[in-house]
Design a protein around this motif. Structure first.
Motif, short mmCIF file in Angstrom:
data_model
loop_
_atom_site.label_atom_id
_atom_site.label_comp_id
_atom_site.label_asym_id
_atom_site.label_seq_id
_atom_site.Cartn_x
_atom_site.Cartn_y
_atom_site.Cartn_z
N THR A 1 0.99 18.17 47.89
CA THR A 1 1.35 16.98 48.66
C THR A 1 1.55 15.80 47.71
O THR A 1 0.97 15.74 46.63
N VAL A 2 2.40 14.91 48.17
CA VAL A 2 2.59 13.64 47.47
C VAL A 2 2.06 12.55 48.40
O VAL A 2 2.45 12.49 49.57
N ASN A 3 1.16 11.74 47.89
CA ASN A 3 0.65 10.60 48.66
C ASN A 3 1.28 9.32 48.12
O ASN A 3 1.29 9.08 46.91
N LEU A 4 1.82 8.55 49.03
CA LEU A 4 2.44 7.28 48.65
C LEU A 4 1.69 6.15 49.35
O LEU A 4 1.33 6.28 50.53
N ARG A 5 1.50 5.07 48.62
CA ARG A 5 0.79 3.95 49.23
C ARG A 5 1.30 2.65 48.63
O ARG A 5 1.48 2.54 47.43
N ILE A 6 1.53 1.66 49.49
CA ILE A 6 1.91 0.33 49.01
C ILE A 6 0.64 -0.51 48.93
O ILE A 6 -0.14 -0.56 49.88
N GLU A 7 0.42 -1.14 47.80
CA GLU A 7 -0.74 -2.01 47.64
C GLU A 7 -0.30 -3.37 47.11
O GLU A 7 0.57 -3.44 46.24
N LYS A 8 -0.95 -4.39 47.60
CA LYS A 8 -0.64 -5.73 47.10
C LYS A 8 -1.27 -5.92 45.73
O LYS A 8 -2.31 -5.34 45.42
N LEU A 9 -0.64 -6.75 44.93
CA LEU A 9 -1.22 -7.10 43.63
C LEU A 9 -2.22 -8.22 43.84
O LEU A 9 -2.11 -9.01 44.80
N ASN A 10 -3.19 -8.28 42.95
CA ASN A 10 -4.19 -9.34 43.03
C ASN A 10 -3.75 -10.52 42.17
O ASN A 10 -3.62 -10.38 40.96
N TYR A 11 -3.46 -11.61 42.79
CA TYR A 11 -3.23 -12.84 42.04
C TYR A 11 -3.42 -14.03 42.94
O TYR A 11 -3.53 -13.89 44.15
N ASN B 1 -3.45 -15.24 35.14
CA ASN B 1 -3.56 -13.81 34.89
C ASN B 1 -4.79 -13.22 35.56
O ASN B 1 -5.87 -13.83 35.51
N THR B 2 -4.63 -12.09 36.20
CA THR B 2 -5.79 -11.36 36.72
C THR B 2 -5.64 -9.92 36.28
O THR B 2 -4.52 -9.41 36.12
N LYS B 3 -6.78 -9.27 36.10
CA LYS B 3 -6.72 -7.86 35.74
C LYS B 3 -7.75 -7.11 36.57
O LYS B 3 -8.89 -7.54 36.70
N THR B 4 -7.31 -6.03 37.16
CA THR B 4 -8.23 -5.21 37.95
C THR B 4 -8.36 -3.87 37.25
O THR B 4 -7.35 -3.19 37.02
N VAL B 5 -9.59 -3.51 36.92
CA VAL B 5 -9.81 -2.19 36.34
C VAL B 5 -10.17 -1.27 37.49
O VAL B 5 -11.17 -1.46 38.15
N THR B 6 -9.31 -0.32 37.74
CA THR B 6 -9.56 0.57 38.87
C THR B 6 -10.32 1.81 38.38
O THR B 6 -10.50 1.99 37.17
N ILE C 1 6.45 -15.53 41.25
CA ILE C 1 6.92 -14.53 40.29
C ILE C 1 5.71 -13.75 39.80
O ILE C 1 4.67 -14.35 39.49
N THR C 2 5.80 -12.45 39.76
CA THR C 2 4.69 -11.63 39.26
C THR C 2 5.20 -10.67 38.20
O THR C 2 6.30 -10.14 38.30
N VAL C 3 4.38 -10.50 37.20
CA VAL C 3 4.68 -9.56 36.12
C VAL C 3 3.54 -8.57 36.05
O VAL C 3 2.37 -8.97 35.97
N LEU C 4 3.86 -7.29 36.09
CA LEU C 4 2.81 -6.27 36.05
C LEU C 4 2.79 -5.59 34.70
O LEU C 4 3.84 -5.20 34.18
N LEU D 1 -7.59 3.05 35.04
CA LEU D 1 -6.33 2.33 35.00
C LEU D 1 -6.57 0.84 35.24
O LEU D 1 -7.27 0.45 36.16
N ALA D 2 -5.99 0.01 34.39
CA ALA D 2 -6.14 -1.43 34.59
C ALA D 2 -4.78 -1.99 34.97
O ALA D 2 -3.78 -1.77 34.27
N LEU D 3 -4.73 -2.70 36.07
CA LEU D 3 -3.48 -3.33 36.50
C LEU D 3 -3.59 -4.81 36.19
O LEU D 3 -4.43 -5.51 36.76
N GLY D 4 -2.75 -5.25 35.27
CA GLY D 4 -2.76 -6.66 34.91
C GLY D 4 -1.61 -7.38 35.59
O GLY D 4 -0.48 -6.88 35.59
N VAL D 5 -1.89 -8.50 36.19
CA VAL D 5 -0.85 -9.27 36.87
C VAL D 5 -0.79 -10.66 36.27
O VAL D 5 -1.79 -11.38 36.23
#
Lengths: 511, 488
Positions: free
Chosen positions: A501-511, A468-473, A442-445, A454-458
C-alpha cells in the motif's frame, strides 16, 4: 488463483480515504514515488497526477492510467491509454486551461506529450523523435530525479499553450523549441538555434507574460570547453518571432541568470543571478555575488544592481559567521522569489571542498582509485533584497553538516560546477519553495537528517520577515518521500512494501 | 497525550437547556467474558451445521465473529441503563407481537459510532448506531429501522449472501474463468474486471432486493405493534438527507475566536484557490467501467419511501408515536449529542469534535463540558501539528464540503501552529471567571498554557491550582508538565 478468489470475495476499492488529505492506495506491486507528482505552474502546486501500469497488452505494449487528484487528494478522474512498454513519466504542468504531461518512450526514443482537460479527459497527443544525446541525458536526469524542483522541458504559456524545449534534428547540440497552442486556430511555431556551431547551444525557460516568452540561451564553443556565455532571448509567442537576443553582460560583469520576471506594466525584464568578473570563466571561478539586471523590451539595459559576497553580504553577517563568505565557502543559489510587497528573497545553501581522510589514505596506499576531496554541505542562507535589489538582510540558518564523497576525478572540477553536480545528484538539503498567492507567505523547505529522525526545516517569509523553525520527527530519513503541496504544506508519500500500500498525507508546515 | 481527558466526562452541565446533568456513558459490558464465550459457542454451532465448503464458511464466519468480539472488547457499545432499556422495550414490542421473531435470539447493541446507520449480522446481532438515533424524530421511527433489521435476520439475508458468494466462487464456471485468466500473459486485466463486474453487480442486485424485502417485512412486523405507521415511515424519508448537520446553526467564528490580545485574522477564512480541479466530473461510470447505479446496495430512499407510503395508505393511523413518551426520546437524543462528540473525540477526529462542540454551544452556552472540549481540541491540534501528524486528525477542505462545515474546515486548516496555542489559551481564559472553581477546567487551562510560548501563565495557573485544590487529582500531571517545560 487463490488471490483472485479472495480479493473478489472481499472486494475492496483501490483507493480508500479516511479523510480528504489522506489517501491509501492498495494493491501496489511496485512503487515509484516519482510517478505520483505534483502538477506545478509558476512554482505553485495545482494538483497531482499519478501514472501507473494497468496491464500488458502484447509483447511491445502496455496499458497505462493517469489519475488526477486535487490539492487535498480528492480523486478527480482518470484517463487510460496504450503505449510502448518502456514509457516513463517526465513532468507535468498546467497553463491555466489544460494539463500537459510529458512522457518519454525509451523504446521508440520519442517524447510524447499528452494534453488533458481539468476533467481528466485526454485532448491531444503529440510526439517528437529524440536524437540528441544531450537531450537524452536531460530526459534521463528528469526521469530519475528525486528532487521536487527541477526545470522541466515543457513549460506553460498561460492560457495560450505550451513550449517544449529540446534539441534540433539537424544539429544534435543545438536547441529547438516548439510551441503547442491551446487551440487549433493559433499558429504552431518552432525556433532552432540560428548559428551553425560545433559547440553546444541550450535553451531554457525563464518566464513569460503578455505574449512574450523569455528564454535563457547558453552557448559553449565546444562540448568540452569551460567557456560559457549566456544570453536572454525574447520571443513573441503569437508568431514565434525572436524580438531580441542579448548577452547577459554589462561593461564590467557577466551575469549567470537563474530567475527572471516580466514587468507587465512597462514590459521590462528583470533578470537575477550570480555575477562574475568580465574576464572570469563562469565555470571556473567563484561568483562575486548576486545581481539583478533589468532590460527594456528592446533588450537594452536600463538598470543594474550588485551585491558582493565580501563587501555587501559580509556586513550583514554576525561576527562568528563572517567566515561564511570568506573562508572558502560557496553559496549555491536555489531560488529567487519575489513577495507581494516587492521584496526579493534569494535562497542559498553553503558548500565547500575539503580533504577526505578516506580519499587521501587510499591514495597514500597506492590505491589510486580514491578521490582526494569531499564536499561539505553546510548552512542555508537567506538574503532579503528590497525592490531595487539592494541587500537589506542576511540570515544564516544552521543545520547539520553533511559530507559528500566525490567520485574519482571530480576533485578537478571547479567548485561552481561541483555545485551544479551536487544539485543534479540531489545532495543539497533544499527541497522546494512555495508562495501563497492569497496571504503572500513564502516558505522554503529543507530536509535534514538527525540522529532521532527526519528533520523538516522551514524558512518562512511572512510580512517581509524571515524566520526559521525545525521539527525533528520520529520518521526515519528514508521512510517518507516528501513532495511539494499547496502553499504551506507538504505531501508525505509512504510505500509499505509488506502491505503493498501507498499512504499519502498532506501536512501543514510549522511556521 | 493519549490519556487525554477522561475527566471531561464527569462534568455536570450548567445550562438552562433540557439536560441538567450529564455523565459520560459507560461502554464496558459488565459480563463481557461470558458474552464472548457465548459468541464462540454460537460460531461453533453454526459451523457444525455446515456440510459443504466448510473452510470458506469457517473463514468468513470466524472473521465476522472476531469483528464482533473486538467491538465488545474495545468497548464500542453503550452500557447506559436508560439507553439499553429504551431500545430493549422497542425490541420486545416488535418481537412479542410477531411470532416469527424470537427475542432471545437477538443481541441488540447500541454503538457509539457517529455514522447514521444500523446493521444486522445474520447470526442475530443487530447494531444500532448512536449517530442514527440522534437524528430520528420519534420512537416509531426507531422501531421501523429496528424492524427492518429484524426482517434481515428473519430472512437470514446475510447468510444467504455469503452462501451465494461462496457457491459462485466454487462453481465450475467461475473456477474455469479464473484458471484461464491466471494463464493469460496479456490483457488479463480486462477479463478480471469483467469477472469482478458480474460478481459485484449480481451481489448488489441481490442486496437491493433484500433491502426491499426487509422494508416490506419490517413494515409488516411494525404494523403488528402499537407504533404509529405514518410517523414511522418518515424515517426512510429522513435517510435521504441523514448526512446533513443536525443543527443548522450559523457559527460566528470571527466573534467566538476574537480576543483582545489575539484578534481574529481574516486570512483564516480565505478559501484556497490554487487547485486547478474543482470537483470530479459528473459520471455514472467508474474508470474501470463499473456502472455506479448497479453498484448500489440499497434502493434510493425516495423509492423506498414511496413503497412504504403505498403500504400505509389504507391503514388506520391510530398508533402511538412515542410509546415511552416524548420526553424520554428527547432526553436520550440530547445526551446522544454529547456522546456523539465524545465518539469523534475518542476516534481522535478532533476537527469534527470541535465543529460539533461549537454547534452545541449555541444550544448550551457557557457549558463547562463544551468549553473544556473546545480548549482541548486546540491543545491536540497544536501537539499533532508540531509532529506533522495533524493530517491524520483533521480533514482538509474538499469539494464535498458545504456551508458551515466548509467554512469551519477552511478556518482551522488556515491556522498556523501558534494560532492553535493562542486561540486555545485565550478561549479558556475567557471562561475562567465562570468556571474557575472547577478543578477540571483549571487543568485544561493549564494544558493550554503549557503550549504557549510565554510560560508565565503556566506558572501562575499552576500555583493557583495548588492553592485552590490542595492534593487535587491533577497535581502529579501538572508537576510533570512543569518539569517537561523546564527541561525544554
Amino acid at each position: 488463483m487463490k488471490k483472485i478468489t479472495i480479493s473478489i470475495l472481499f472486494t475492496s476499492a483501490l483507493f480508500i480515504s479516511a479523510f480528504s488529505q489522506t489517501k491509501t492506495i492498495n494493491n501496489v506491486l511496485r512503487s515509484k514515488a516519482k510517478n505520483f507528482s505534483p502538477i506545478i505552474t509558476n512554482g505553485i502546486v495545482k494538483g497531482y497526477s499519478m501514472f501507473y501500469e494497468l496491464d500488458k497488452i502484447d509483447k511491445k505494449h502496455k496499458s497505462y492510467r493517469i489519475t488526477f487528484f486535487d490539492n487535498s487528494l480528492n480523486e478527480i478522474g482518470s484517463s487510460d491509454f496504450i503505449e510502448s512498454k518502456k514509457m516513463y513519466y517526465v513532468s507535468s504542468t498546467f497553463n491555466g486551461k489544460s494539463i500537459m504531461i510529458q512522457f518519454y518512450d525509451a523504446k521508440t526514443k520519442q517524447v510524447i506529450l499528452r494534453k488533458f482537460s481539468t476533467s481528466a479527459e485526454e485532448l491531444s497527443r503529440d510526439t517528437r523523435l529524440v536524437e540528441s544525446k544531450t537531450e537524452l541525458m536531460t530526459l534521463n536526469a528528469l526521469i530519475r530525479s528525486q528532487q521536487e524542483e527541477t526545470t522541466p522541458t515543457i513549460q506553460p504559456i498561460m492560457n495560450k499553450g505550451f513550449v517544449n524545449y529540446g534539441y534540433s534534428m539537424n544539429s544534435k547540440y543545438a536547441y529547438e523549441m516548439r510551441y503547442l497552442p491551446e487551440n487549433g486556430e493559433d499558429k504552431k511555431w518552432k525556433i532552432e538555434a540560428p548559428s551553425k556551431t560545433k559547440g553546444l547551444e541550450m535553451a531554457g525557460f525563464l518566464c513569460e507574460a503578455d505574449g512574450t516568452l523569455i528564454n535563457l540561451i547558453t552557448k559553449k564553443p565546444s562540448l568540452m570547453s569551460k567557456k560559457m556565455e549566456t544570453y536572454i532571448q525574447a520571443v513573441n509567442t503569437k508568431n514565434g518571432n525572436v524580438l531580441f537576443e542579448v548577452k547577459t553582460e554589462t561593461d564590467k560583469y557577466n551575469l549567470m541568470p537563474s530567475n527572471a520576471s516580466l514587468n507587465t506594466e512597462n514590459g521590462n525584464i528583470e533578470l537575477y543571478g550570480m555575477y562574475f568578473g568580465k574576464e572570469d570563466k563562469a565555470m571556473k571561478k567563484n561568483s562575486l555575488g548576486f545581481a539583478s539586471i533589468t532590460y527594456n523590451s528592446k533588450g537594452e539595459i536600463v538598470s543594474e544592481s550588485y551585491n558582493s559576497w565580501a563587501g555587501d553580504v559580509s556586513k550583514f553577517l554576525p561576527v562568528g559567521k563572517k567566515n561564511k563568505v570568506e573562508g572558502g565557502f560557496f553559496v549555491y543559489i536555489h531560488k529567487i522569489i519575489k513577495d507581494e510587497s516587492g521584496n526579493i528573497f534569494v535562497v542559498g545553501e553553503q558548500y565547500r571542498k575539503s580533504a577526505s581522510a578516506l580519499g587521501i589514505a587510499s591514495k597514500m596506499l597506492g590505491d589510486g582509485s580514491g578521490s582526494v576531496a569531499k564536499i561539505v554541505i553546510e548552512d542555508m542562507m537567506m538574503f532579503k533584497m528590497d525592490k531595487d535589489f539592494k541587500l537589506v538582510d542576511v540570515k544564516v540558518i544552521d543545520k547539520a553538516k553533511e559530507n559528500v564523497q566525490l567520485e574519482a576525478g571530480a576533485a578537478t572540477v571547479s567548485t561552481i560546477l561541483l555545485g551544479h553536480m551536487l544539485k543534479g545528484y540531489g545532495h543539497f538539503d533544499y527541497a522546494f519553495s512555495q508562495k501563497n498567492s492569497s496571504t503572500g507567505d513564502i516558505t522554503v523547505l529543507y530536509i535534514d537528517g538527525e540522529k532521532k529522525g527526519l528533520a523538516l526545516g522551514v524558512i518562512s517569509m511572512v510580512d517581509g520577515e524571515i524566520s526559521n523553525t525545525k521539527t525533528v520527527t520520529e520518521y526515519g530519513k528514508k521512510s517518507y518521500s516528501i513532495k511539494n503541496a499547496k502553499p504551506g504544506s507538504i505531501l508525505m508519500y509512504d510505500y509499505i512494501r509488506k502491505e503493498k500500500t501507498v499512504n499519502l498525507r498532506i501536512e501543514k508546515l510549522n511556521y | 497525550m493519549k490519556n487525554y481527558i477522561l475527566f471531561l466526562f464527569l462534568i455536570p452541565l450548567f445550562s438552562s437547556g433540557q439536560i441538567t446533568s450529564f455523565n459520560e456513558y459507560s461502554y464496558s459490558i459488565p459480563d463481557s467474558a461470558q458474552l464472548i464465550k457465548d459468541y464462540k459457542s454460537k460460531l461453533k454451532k453454526e459451523l457444525d451445521s455446515i456440510n459443504k465448503y466448510k473452510s470458506d464458511y469457517k473463514e468468513i464466519f470466524s472473521y465476522r465473529n472476531r469483528t464482533l468480539v473486538n467491538k465488545i472488547e474495545e468497548n464500542h457499545f453503550i452500557q447506559n441503563e436508560d439507553v439499553i432499556n429504551y431500545f430493549d422495550f422497542i425490541l420486545k414490542e416488535i418481537c412479542n407481537n410477531n411470532n416469527e421473531l424470537n427475542y432471545n435470539e437477538i443481541n441488540l447493541f447500541i454503538s457509539r459510532y457517529p455514522i447514521e446507520n444500523a446493521a444486522c449480522y445474520s447470526e442475530g446481532t443487530i447494531i444500532f448506531n448512536l449517530g442514527l438515533y440522534r437524528k430520528l424524530e420519534s420512537e416509531s421511527q426507531i422501531a421501523l429501522i429496528l424492524a427492518h433489521e429484524l426482517a434481515h435476520y428473519y430472512f437470514r439475508h446475510g447468510n444467504k449472501s455469503i452462501t451465494k458468494k461462496i457457491e459462485t466462487i466454487r462453481s465450475k464456471e467461475y473456477k474455469k474463468e479464473v484458471k484461464e485468466i491466471s494463464k493469460m500473459e496479456y490483457n488479463s486485466r480486462e477479463r478480471i474486471i469483467s469477472l469482478l463486474k458480474n460478481f459485484t453487480y449480481d451481489n448488489s442486485k441481490h442486496s437491493r432486493e433484500h433491502e426491499t424485502e426487509s422494508d416490506s417485512m419490517g413494515f409488516v412486523f411494525l404494523s403488528n405493534t402499537r407504533y404509529n405507521l405514518q410517523d414511522a415511515i418518515k424515517a426512510v424519508y429522513l435517510l435521504d438527507s441523514i448526512n446533513e448537520d443536525k443543527y443548522k446553526t450559523k457559527i460566528k467564528y470571527d466573534s467566538i475566536f476574537n480576543f483582545d490580545s489575539y484578534p481574529f485574522k481574516k486570512r483564516w477564512l480565505l478559501e484556497e484557490n490554487e487547485s486547478i480541479f474543482s470537483k470530479p466530473a459528473e459520471t455514472k461510470i467508474t474508470a474501470d467501467g463499473f456502472i455506479l447505479d448497479s453498484l448500489k446496495t440499497h434502493p434510493d430512499c425516495i423509492n423506498r419511501y414511496a413503497l412504504l407510503k403505498e403500504l400505509v395508505r389504507d391503514r388506520e393511523n391510530n398508533g402511538t408515536v412515542d410509546l415511552q413518551g416524548k420526553s424520554k426520546i428527547d432526553q436520550l437524543k440530547n445526551e446522544a449529542d454529547f456522546e456523539f462528540l465524545y465518539s469523534h473525540y475518542a476516534n481522535e477526529d478532533f476537527g469534527e469534535a470541535l465543529y460539533y462542540a461549537l454547534n452545541l454551544t449555541e444550544k448550551y452556552p457557557e457549558n463547562l463540558y463544551l468549553t473544556n472540549l473546545i480548549g482541548n481540541c486546540f491543545y491536540q491540534f497544536y501537539n499533532f501539528q508540531k509532529e506533522h501528524e495533524l493530517g491524520r486528525h483533521l480533514e482538509s477542505v474538499s469539494y464535498r464540503h458545504k456551508g458551515s462545515y466548509k467554512e469551519f474546515i477552511t478556518m482551522i486548516n488556515n491556522m498556523r501552529l501558534t494560532d492553535y496555542s493562542e486561540i486555545g489559551f485565550h478561549y479558556m481564559e475567557k471562561y475562567k471567571p465562570l468556571f474557575d472553581r472547577n478543578e477540571d477546567f483549571y487543568y485544561q487551562l493549564i494544558l493550554n498554557s503549557s503550549i504557549m510560548e510565554d510560560k508565565t501563565s503556566l506558572g501562575k495557573y499552576s500555583e493557583d491550582y495548588y492553592t485552590l485544590f490542595p492534593k487535587g487529582k491533577h497535581e502529579e500531571n501538572i508537576k510533570s508538565i512543569i518539569n517537561q517545560t523546564n527541561k525544554k
